[in-house]
Design a protein around this motif. Structure first.
Motif, mmCIF file in Angstrom:
data_model
loop_
_atom_site.group_PDB
_atom_site.id
_atom_site.type_symbol
_atom_site.label_atom_id
_atom_site.label_comp_id
_atom_site.label_asym_id
_atom_site.label_seq_id
_atom_site.Cartn_x
_atom_site.Cartn_y
_atom_site.Cartn_z
ATOM 1 N N SER A 68 28.637 -62.524 -9.191
ATOM 2 C CA SER A 68 28.583 -61.527 -8.109
ATOM 3 C C SER A 68 27.931 -60.216 -8.537
ATOM 4 O O SER A 68 28.365 -59.128 -8.177
ATOM 5 C CB SER A 68 29.975 -61.270 -7.528
ATOM 6 O OG SER A 68 30.817 -60.637 -8.458
ATOM 7 N N ASN A 69 26.859 -60.342 -9.310
ATOM 8 C CA ASN A 69 26.149 -59.167 -9.800
ATOM 9 C C ASN A 69 25.493 -58.386 -8.667
ATOM 10 O O ASN A 69 25.528 -57.162 -8.656
ATOM 11 C CB ASN A 69 25.098 -59.582 -10.830
ATOM 12 C CG ASN A 69 24.307 -58.416 -11.346
ATOM 13 O OD1 ASN A 69 24.842 -57.339 -11.517
ATOM 14 N ND2 ASN A 69 23.042 -58.623 -11.589
ATOM 15 N N PHE A 70 24.906 -59.093 -7.703
ATOM 16 C CA PHE A 70 24.204 -58.391 -6.630
ATOM 17 C C PHE A 70 25.144 -57.530 -5.809
ATOM 18 O O PHE A 70 24.829 -56.385 -5.494
ATOM 19 C CB PHE A 70 23.464 -59.378 -5.724
ATOM 20 C CG PHE A 70 22.631 -58.695 -4.690
ATOM 21 C CD1 PHE A 70 21.404 -58.150 -5.023
ATOM 22 C CD2 PHE A 70 23.082 -58.563 -3.392
ATOM 23 C CE1 PHE A 70 20.634 -57.507 -4.079
ATOM 24 C CE2 PHE A 70 22.327 -57.916 -2.440
ATOM 25 C CZ PHE A 70 21.092 -57.388 -2.778
ATOM 26 N N SER A 71 26.316 -58.039 -5.491
ATOM 27 C CA SER A 71 27.245 -57.250 -4.673
ATOM 28 C C SER A 71 27.776 -56.044 -5.438
ATOM 29 O O SER A 71 27.989 -54.981 -4.859
ATOM 30 C CB SER A 71 28.394 -58.116 -4.173
ATOM 31 O OG SER A 71 29.133 -58.629 -5.255
ATOM 32 N N LYS A 72 27.979 -56.202 -6.741
ATOM 33 C CA LYS A 72 28.426 -55.064 -7.553
ATOM 34 C C LYS A 72 27.346 -53.984 -7.615
ATOM 35 O O LYS A 72 27.636 -52.796 -7.504
ATOM 36 C CB LYS A 72 28.764 -55.522 -8.971
ATOM 37 C CG LYS A 72 29.999 -56.365 -9.071
ATOM 38 C CD LYS A 72 30.212 -56.798 -10.511
ATOM 39 C CE LYS A 72 31.374 -57.740 -10.659
ATOM 40 N NZ LYS A 72 31.512 -58.222 -12.045
ATOM 41 N N SER A 73 26.116 -54.398 -7.816
ATOM 42 C CA SER A 73 25.013 -53.437 -7.882
ATOM 43 C C SER A 73 24.701 -52.846 -6.520
ATOM 44 O O SER A 73 24.334 -51.671 -6.417
ATOM 45 C CB SER A 73 23.770 -54.122 -8.444
ATOM 46 O OG SER A 73 24.000 -54.565 -9.757
ATOM 47 N N ALA A 74 24.852 -53.650 -5.463
ATOM 48 C CA ALA A 74 24.569 -53.159 -4.111
ATOM 49 C C ALA A 74 25.518 -52.036 -3.723
ATOM 50 O O ALA A 74 25.146 -51.169 -2.931
ATOM 51 C CB ALA A 74 24.663 -54.306 -3.111
ATOM 52 N N ALA A 75 26.721 -52.045 -4.283
ATOM 53 C CA ALA A 75 27.674 -50.962 -4.006
ATOM 54 C C ALA A 75 27.152 -49.631 -4.527
ATOM 55 O O ALA A 75 27.617 -48.575 -4.087
ATOM 56 C CB ALA A 75 29.021 -51.283 -4.641
ATOM 57 N N LEU A 76 26.182 -49.662 -5.420
ATOM 58 C CA LEU A 76 25.578 -48.431 -5.925
ATOM 59 C C LEU A 76 24.244 -48.120 -5.259
ATOM 60 O O LEU A 76 23.991 -46.978 -4.871
ATOM 61 C CB LEU A 76 25.380 -48.533 -7.443
ATOM 62 C CG LEU A 76 26.646 -48.582 -8.278
ATOM 63 C CD1 LEU A 76 26.316 -48.960 -9.707
ATOM 64 C CD2 LEU A 76 27.349 -47.249 -8.229
ATOM 65 N N PHE A 77 23.374 -49.116 -5.120
ATOM 66 C CA PHE A 77 22.046 -48.772 -4.624
ATOM 67 C C PHE A 77 21.941 -48.667 -3.111
ATOM 68 O O PHE A 77 21.074 -47.958 -2.607
ATOM 69 C CB PHE A 77 20.945 -49.670 -5.208
ATOM 70 C CG PHE A 77 20.939 -51.100 -4.786
ATOM 71 C CD1 PHE A 77 20.479 -51.476 -3.544
ATOM 72 C CD2 PHE A 77 21.341 -52.091 -5.667
ATOM 73 C CE1 PHE A 77 20.437 -52.795 -3.172
ATOM 74 C CE2 PHE A 77 21.305 -53.411 -5.309
ATOM 75 C CZ PHE A 77 20.847 -53.775 -4.054
ATOM 76 N N ILE A 78 22.821 -49.297 -2.364
ATOM 77 C CA ILE A 78 22.769 -49.151 -0.900
ATOM 78 C C ILE A 78 23.182 -47.740 -0.454
ATOM 79 O O ILE A 78 22.471 -47.119 0.334
ATOM 80 C CB ILE A 78 23.587 -50.250 -0.197
ATOM 81 C CG1 ILE A 78 22.866 -51.584 -0.358
ATOM 82 C CG2 ILE A 78 23.815 -49.926 1.267
ATOM 83 C CD1 ILE A 78 23.589 -52.769 0.202
ATOM 84 N N PRO A 79 24.308 -47.178 -0.970
ATOM 85 C CA PRO A 79 24.609 -45.786 -0.595
ATOM 86 C C PRO A 79 23.526 -44.804 -1.045
ATOM 87 O O PRO A 79 23.220 -43.841 -0.332
ATOM 88 C CB PRO A 79 25.929 -45.493 -1.308
ATOM 89 C CG PRO A 79 26.540 -46.812 -1.548
ATOM 90 C CD PRO A 79 25.401 -47.756 -1.751
ATOM 91 N N GLY A 80 22.920 -45.067 -2.198
ATOM 92 C CA GLY A 80 21.832 -44.208 -2.658
ATOM 93 C C GLY A 80 20.642 -44.249 -1.720
ATOM 94 O O GLY A 80 20.069 -43.215 -1.373
ATOM 95 N N ALA A 81 20.278 -45.441 -1.274
ATOM 96 C CA ALA A 81 19.151 -45.588 -0.353
ATOM 97 C C ALA A 81 19.461 -44.954 1.003
ATOM 98 O O ALA A 81 18.598 -44.312 1.613
ATOM 99 C CB ALA A 81 18.808 -47.062 -0.182
ATOM 100 N N LEU A 82 20.690 -45.108 1.476
ATOM 101 C CA LEU A 82 21.075 -44.491 2.748
ATOM 102 C C LEU A 82 21.048 -42.970 2.666
ATOM 103 O O LEU A 82 20.602 -42.293 3.605
ATOM 104 C CB LEU A 82 22.461 -44.971 3.173
ATOM 105 C CG LEU A 82 22.564 -46.437 3.576
ATOM 106 C CD1 LEU A 82 24.019 -46.808 3.839
ATOM 107 C CD2 LEU A 82 21.711 -46.717 4.776
ATOM 108 N N LEU A 83 21.513 -42.424 1.551
ATOM 109 C CA LEU A 83 21.506 -40.970 1.389
ATOM 110 C C LEU A 83 20.083 -40.427 1.304
ATOM 111 O O LEU A 83 19.774 -39.392 1.892
ATOM 112 C CB LEU A 83 22.317 -40.550 0.163
ATOM 113 C CG LEU A 83 22.431 -39.059 -0.092
ATOM 114 C CD1 LEU A 83 22.996 -38.330 1.123
ATOM 115 C CD2 LEU A 83 23.288 -38.797 -1.318
#
Length: 83
Positions: A32-47
Protein backbone atom coordinates in the motif's frame (compact mmCIF):
# COMPACT_ATOMS: atom_id res chain seq x y z
CA UNK A 1 -3.38 40.43 -0.37
CA UNK A 2 -0.27 39.30 1.47
CA UNK A 3 1.97 37.75 -1.19
CA UNK A 4 4.50 36.57 1.40
CA UNK A 5 1.84 34.44 3.11
CA UNK A 6 0.71 32.95 -0.22
CA UNK A 7 4.35 32.22 -1.07
CA UNK A 8 4.77 30.42 2.26
CA UNK A 9 1.73 28.28 1.48
CA UNK A 10 3.21 27.45 -1.92
CA UNK A 11 6.52 26.42 -0.37
CA UNK A 12 4.79 24.20 2.20
CA UNK A 13 2.64 22.64 -0.54
CA UNK A 14 5.68 22.00 -2.69
CA UNK A 15 7.44 20.35 0.26
CA UNK A 16 4.49 18.01 0.88
CA UNK A 17 4.27 17.21 -2.81
CA UNK A 18 7.99 16.50 -3.05
CA UNK A 19 8.10 14.33 0.08
CA UNK A 20 5.13 12.30 -1.15
CA UNK A 21 6.65 11.70 -4.56
CA UNK A 22 10.09 10.90 -3.14
CA UNK A 23 8.49 8.44 -0.73
CA UNK A 24 6.59 6.86 -3.62
CA UNK A 25 9.85 6.27 -5.48
CA UNK A 26 11.97 5.00 -2.59
CA UNK A 27 9.42 2.60 -1.16
CA UNK A 28 8.68 0.84 -4.43
CA UNK A 29 7.39 -2.65 -3.73
CA UNK A 30 6.11 -1.93 -0.23
CA UNK A 31 2.52 -2.84 0.60
CA UNK A 32 0.00 0.00 0.00
CA UNK A 33 2.81 2.39 -0.87
CA UNK A 34 0.71 4.51 -3.22
CA UNK A 35 -1.98 5.25 -0.65
CA UNK A 36 0.61 6.15 1.98
CA UNK A 37 2.39 8.51 -0.40
CA UNK A 38 -0.87 9.91 -1.76
CA UNK A 39 -1.71 11.10 1.76
CA UNK A 40 1.22 13.49 1.32
CA UNK A 41 1.22 14.52 -2.32
CA UNK A 42 -2.53 14.98 -2.85
CA UNK A 43 -2.91 17.65 -0.11
CA UNK A 44 0.24 19.32 -1.45
CA UNK A 45 -1.16 19.42 -4.98
CA UNK A 46 -4.52 20.74 -3.74
CA UNK A 47 -2.84 23.49 -1.74
CA UNK A 48 -0.71 24.54 -4.71
CA UNK A 49 -3.88 24.71 -6.82
CA UNK A 50 -5.60 26.83 -4.15
CA UNK A 51 -2.77 29.37 -4.15
CA UNK A 52 -3.30 30.09 -7.85
CA UNK A 53 -7.06 30.71 -7.74
CA UNK A 54 -8.64 33.96 -6.60
CA UNK A 55 -11.06 32.10 -4.30
CA UNK A 56 -8.18 30.12 -2.79
CA UNK A 57 -6.03 33.19 -2.20
CA UNK A 58 -8.90 34.98 -0.51
CA UNK A 59 -9.67 31.95 1.69
CA UNK A 60 -6.01 31.34 2.61
CA UNK A 61 -5.76 34.90 3.94
CA UNK A 62 -8.32 34.14 6.68
CA UNK A 63 -7.35 33.19 10.22
CA UNK A 64 -9.44 30.03 10.02
CA UNK A 65 -7.52 28.84 6.98
CA UNK A 66 -4.23 29.63 8.69
CA UNK A 67 -5.20 27.53 11.70
CA UNK A 68 -6.36 24.66 9.49
CA UNK A 69 -3.20 24.77 7.38
CA UNK A 70 -0.87 24.88 10.39
CA UNK A 71 -2.64 21.95 12.02
CA UNK A 72 -2.88 19.81 8.90
CA UNK A 73 0.66 20.73 7.84
CA UNK A 74 2.02 19.69 11.21
CA UNK A 75 0.14 16.41 11.08
CA UNK A 76 1.42 15.72 7.56
CA UNK A 77 4.95 16.50 8.69
CA UNK A 78 4.67 14.04 11.59
CA UNK A 79 3.13 11.45 9.26
CA UNK A 80 6.00 11.87 6.78
CA UNK A 81 8.54 10.98 9.48
CA UNK A 82 6.52 8.01 10.74
CA UNK A 83 6.01 6.71 7.21
Amino acid sequence: MNSARINNYRMAAYAALAVGLINLRYQTGEESNFSKSAALFIPGALLIALTFTSFGKKWLESKTATAIMITSGGLLLIYSFIL
